[in-house]
Enzyme design. Sequence first.
Site, PDB file in Angstrom:
ATOM      1  N   GLY A 154       0.790  -1.230   0.000  1.00 48.92           N
ATOM      2  CA  GLY A 154       0.000   0.000   0.000  1.00 48.92           C
ATOM      3  C   GLY A 154       0.821   1.278   0.000  1.00 48.92           C
ATOM      4  N   CYS A 175      15.613   0.172   3.468  1.00 49.52           N
ATOM      5  CA  CYS A 175      15.850  -0.890   4.446  1.00 49.52           C
ATOM      6  C   CYS A 175      17.326  -1.025   4.763  1.00 49.52           C
ATOM      7  CB  CYS A 175      15.364  -2.232   3.903  1.00 49.52           C
ATOM      8  SG  CYS A 175      13.831  -2.079   3.054  1.00 49.52           S
TER       9      CYS A 175
HETATM   10  C1  LIG Z   1      10.793  -4.267  -4.239  1.00 51.57           C
HETATM   11  C2  LIG Z   1      10.318  -4.226  -2.819  1.00 51.57           C
HETATM   12  N1  LIG Z   1       9.913  -5.351  -2.240  1.00 51.57           N
HETATM   13  C3  LIG Z   1       9.455  -5.381  -0.978  1.00 51.57           C
HETATM   14  C4  LIG Z   1       9.407  -4.239  -0.227  1.00 51.57           C
HETATM   15  C5  LIG Z   1       8.868  -4.290   1.166  1.00 51.57           C
HETATM   16  O1  LIG Z   1       7.579  -3.769   1.178  1.00 51.57           O
HETATM   17  P1  LIG Z   1       6.783  -3.498   2.525  1.00 51.57           P
HETATM   18  O2  LIG Z   1       7.387  -2.277   3.116  1.00 51.57           O
HETATM   19  O3  LIG Z   1       5.368  -3.306   2.088  1.00 51.57           O
HETATM   20  O4  LIG Z   1       6.933  -4.700   3.388  1.00 51.57           O
HETATM   21  C6  LIG Z   1       9.829  -3.037  -0.785  1.00 51.57           C
HETATM   22  C7  LIG Z   1       9.850  -1.801   0.031  1.00 51.57           C
HETATM   23  O5  LIG Z   1      10.872  -1.266   0.341  1.00 51.57           O
HETATM   24  C8  LIG Z   1      10.304  -3.031  -2.116  1.00 51.57           C
HETATM   25  O6  LIG Z   1      10.733  -1.917  -2.691  1.00 51.57           O
END
Ligand SMILES: Cc1ncc(COP(=O)(O)O)c(C=O)c1O
Length: 387
Positions: free
Chosen positions: A204, A331
Amino acid sequence: MEIKRPIYMDSHATTPVDPRVFEAMLPYFSEIFGNAGSIDHNYGAVAADAVKKAREQCAHILNAQSEEIIFTSGATESDNIAILGVAEQYAAKGDHIITCVTEHKAVLDTCKHLQMAGKSVTYLPVDHYGLVDPGQVEDAITEKTVLISIMAANNEIGTIAPIKEIGEIAHKHGVLFHTDAAQAVGHIPMDAKEMNIDLLSFSGHKIYGPKGIGGLYVRGSKPRVKLSPIVFGGGQEKGIRSGTLNVTGIVGLGEALAIARKEMGKEEKRFRQWTMQMFDAFKEAYPSVMLNGHPTQRLAHNLNVCFPGIESKALIHLLRDDVSISAGSACTTTSVEPSHVLLAIGRTVEESHSAVRFGLGRGNSEKEVGLGIKKVYDYLKQLEKLK
Ligand SMILES: Cc1ncc(COP(=O)(O)O)c(C=O)c1O
């Protein structure tokens, strides 16, 4: 804490909730608060109706059926459910997974976890643009392969993968195909049927919806994908993802995708023009600038560049009160390790530390783009003098 409001250009990390989405969510906090599972009374039934509508909105943008949508807490959880769920469910068929080196940690670390449990994983390389070669995907398939997981669009460099071709290859060999489309859904057209996708993760907060909500498309036929659950409990979401539904978040996710479906075409054009304008300006200011990612097969709102000789952390720090950008994935911003994505496309460690990522968003204006360019220009000149 009062926050300063520099120009926000970090939309790959997250996006603000669109006021229209916020408006749609509001009644579901305290007025319509029922548990969507308690359909024997009005409170629950109304909440269940809202979830039904949101499920249709999510399905619509993916050309899927609403029964094929599972709500989760975000793309991380969707990736985990897809990969772990297939690995366990299809263990009798095989124990091999194919993915690629530039995936998000939500995929890479889940695969590493499976390796620790004795499964085998092939990590395919990418070319200088960050593209995985469908031919190499096909070559990597063995009779033990149960899943191919390749992201639709890269969160750092914006490269868009040849998803349709990879899906065709997967299906030709009877292998399931998962794509992490957290950065793609709502930004570029994603058609689960046409692209031969069996499992697709989305989130989202990357598309002007709330944080902590996302979904997983799970193909219902040809083939009907089965997943072993990783969370156990009340059996919600067909037992694939137990837990009381986050109705407010789900309403927001549905609304965000309904808006994106209508507006992404127009936004794409605007963003492409602006990111090109930014790159041209950077090139003039700093001729050795390097574009990271594919020049055309890329997310229109992404611009990732190396300014060789400039420490990206220093540039980002100087820009802090004016423009919010990042060096790469949110991250891993606390990590001093160079980006695994930039190394994979052939950047040196030093070059990787000179990379900055701009992620334009719905809230940005032409004026902001101009201001952003000017600020980057000013601070680049300042840093150059220190060299
Ligand atoms: C390619 C990708 N996968 C997964 C995620 C993780 O998403 P979420 O923050 O909804 O767990 C992100 C977000 O940083 C992303 O860019």
